[in-house]
Write a protein that holds these residues in place. Sequence first.
Motif, PDB file in Angstrom:
ATOM      1  N   ILE A 325      44.520 -27.592 -21.208  1.00 31.67           N
ATOM      2  CA  ILE A 325      43.682 -26.419 -21.458  1.00 31.67           C
ATOM      3  C   ILE A 325      44.074 -25.267 -20.536  1.00 31.67           C
ATOM      4  O   ILE A 325      44.405 -24.162 -20.983  1.00 31.67           O
ATOM      5  N   TRP A 326      44.058 -25.527 -19.215  1.00 32.56           N
ATOM      6  CA  TRP A 326      44.112 -24.420 -18.267  1.00 32.56           C
ATOM      7  C   TRP A 326      45.515 -23.882 -18.064  1.00 32.56           C
ATOM      8  O   TRP A 326      45.674 -22.675 -17.815  1.00 32.56           O
ATOM      9  N   GLN A 327      46.511 -24.692 -18.186  1.00 33.72           N
ATOM     10  CA  GLN A 327      47.876 -24.159 -18.170  1.00 33.72           C
ATOM     11  C   GLN A 327      48.114 -23.364 -19.440  1.00 33.72           C
ATOM     12  O   GLN A 327      48.717 -22.284 -19.411  1.00 33.72           O
ATOM     13  N   ASP A 328      47.632 -23.877 -20.571  1.00 36.73           N
ATOM     14  CA  ASP A 328      47.758 -23.164 -21.835  1.00 36.73           C
ATOM     15  C   ASP A 328      47.037 -21.822 -21.785  1.00 36.73           C
ATOM     16  O   ASP A 328      47.440 -20.859 -22.444  1.00 36.73           O
ATOM     17  N   ALA A 329      45.956 -21.761 -20.990  1.00 33.01           N
ATOM     18  CA  ALA A 329      45.173 -20.536 -20.895  1.00 33.01           C
ATOM     19  C   ALA A 329      45.866 -19.440 -20.106  1.00 33.01           C
ATOM     20  O   ALA A 329      45.453 -18.281 -20.154  1.00 33.01           O
ATOM     21  N   GLY A 330      46.912 -19.806 -19.340  1.00 39.89           N
ATOM     22  CA  GLY A 330      47.654 -18.793 -18.596  1.00 39.89           C
ATOM     23  C   GLY A 330      47.815 -19.049 -17.119  1.00 39.89           C
ATOM     24  O   GLY A 330      48.369 -18.206 -16.401  1.00 39.89           O
ATOM     25  N   LEU A 331      47.356 -20.204 -16.638  1.00 38.51           N
ATOM     26  CA  LEU A 331      47.438 -20.501 -15.204  1.00 38.51           C
ATOM     27  C   LEU A 331      48.778 -21.161 -14.880  1.00 38.51           C
ATOM     28  O   LEU A 331      48.920 -22.391 -14.882  1.00 38.51           O
ATOM     29  N   PHE A 332      49.769 -20.343 -14.611  1.00 37.81           N
ATOM     30  CA  PHE A 332      51.095 -20.830 -14.220  1.00 37.81           C
ATOM     31  C   PHE A 332      51.861 -19.684 -13.570  1.00 37.81           C
ATOM     32  O   PHE A 332      51.570 -18.499 -13.793  1.00 37.81           O
TER      33      PHE A 332
END
Length: 562
Positions: A325-332
């Motif tokens: 979820i959270w990597q897909d959301a833009g956290l990288f």
Amino acid sequence: MSWLGLILSLAAVLGTGVPRAPCAPGDNYCFRLEPSARVFGAEGRARLIRPAGTPFTVDVDRDGRHRYTVQFELEGLPSPQELGPYSHYVAWVVDPTLDRLRRLAVVDNGVSRTGEIARNKYMLWVSAESDSATTVRTGPLVFRGLSPSSRMEAHGFIGMSAFQPPEPSAEDGWTAPPMVAGVRMMPGMEKTRPSVAPYRLESESEVPATRGRTVSLAHGDTLRLSAGPVSRQVGGATIAGYAFNGQIPGPLIRVDRGSEIVVVVDNHTPEPTSVHWHGLRLENAFDGVPGLTQDPIAPGRSFTYRLRFPDAGLYWYHPHHREDIWQDAGLFGSIRVDADWLPRVDSEHNLVLDDLLLRGEEPVPYGREAANFALMGRFGNVLLTNDEIRWDVAASSGDRIRLFLTNVSNTRTFNWSVDGHALEVVATDVGPFPEPVWTESVVIAPAERYVVDLTVKAPGHYPVTNRVQAIDHGRGRFFSQIDTLGFLRVGAPKGLTPGLPPPPPTEPDAPGHLPARFLETLPELTLDLMLRTEGLPAITEQMMLRDQSFFNPVEWSGTMPH
């Protein structure tokens, strides 16, 4: 064949020194060659071998076709003269439709390696010929075999009605992901639903995410990373997103090799999180794996990481708690550890490759209690570079530019290329290569990194593309997919300027370089991974049972039945 010829053939089989290890059933890299009646008693196998020199786990051409060297292992062939006015045996490759016949090499009893082939489905032939250099087959066939990929055929769906699931509730909150254009949903699969509740990202922020900026840090510096909500523009759609310091990708962290820094992570997301520093050698307590090296960072709380950078290279950071979820959301974000480990170039660009799964202008829901794309991963249908659907870069003819590539997608392997340009792969996840490797495309799987140089050609606009061979599992066919990710826009050469100095000589085992011994020896250990599934819908199990005839070395596209 005469009785004398039969006896000689059998004697040749018994007397040959070629290993008689058969191909295992279902082997994707070894298949039997069927002998004709003319060479009764002979045996043949073809093994598909990855060509030497490729820097990637698989070798493909620019269009995504897997490339192999063929090793023929033949036993018991009589002398060609016994079959007629022939002097040699010649190997051929041909399409299943009998089109595009191409000579490979002269072969004989024993082991023979031929040139490379790059085709989706094909047949291998061996014929007796009077001219060893012929490019037209005229002599009789003595062996023939179908490539492992040819086992993949259209599925029959008669009888699948017994496994049809009930009609789903219209109020379950799920929306099925769209299928790839031209690929049909397998009957009944449209009725299946995940066993978990849907989870949709929500964000009250109207602040648009900005593109990642570079943060250069010295030894002893402290960086604060705040994970929080943003508004994310994907093409013409506005969707909820989350970002580090409001940036997607997150800040590009640049440090010198040997330095140590402190990173304080503030969690302003609605769920627990952590940050994993992918590829870095660091203290286990700061590796960012919740439940193993640390407790998750609760919403509204912080965690302090102490990072050290013993190795030059390209690394990245991302959540390690529900990263689906959270990597897909833009956290990288990316990390560059510098140490004069590469020669100078005219310009450098950091490229983060990703994809998102949208239905219309909304992301397809995630699973609340657990990931809902656990078998094949979550393929996106919108491909992104630095969170943009089009990445353009300007350069002048003759420029030498360097690209730092990182793949942060959930499951997609890219076959990345620039039309009209050869690529020089100079480094990978674990450091520079002792010698650069030239290639026409970069095969980069999730979490991998590569550093690529290219010399810009004549003025013009050159598409940057992802070219792959996708599979229509229902019809048992390959088809080409080409996605344009952006353009290299080349202008006229710059004015006369002093040339760049030649790169300094490098020792293969110098600090920060990939030791040559790692490339010259086989691994000491091999790890076999197995997956056991439970609780799949009956119709999904049946589909999987029908789809075992051939496993593509890389599943390039989201064409599996959803």
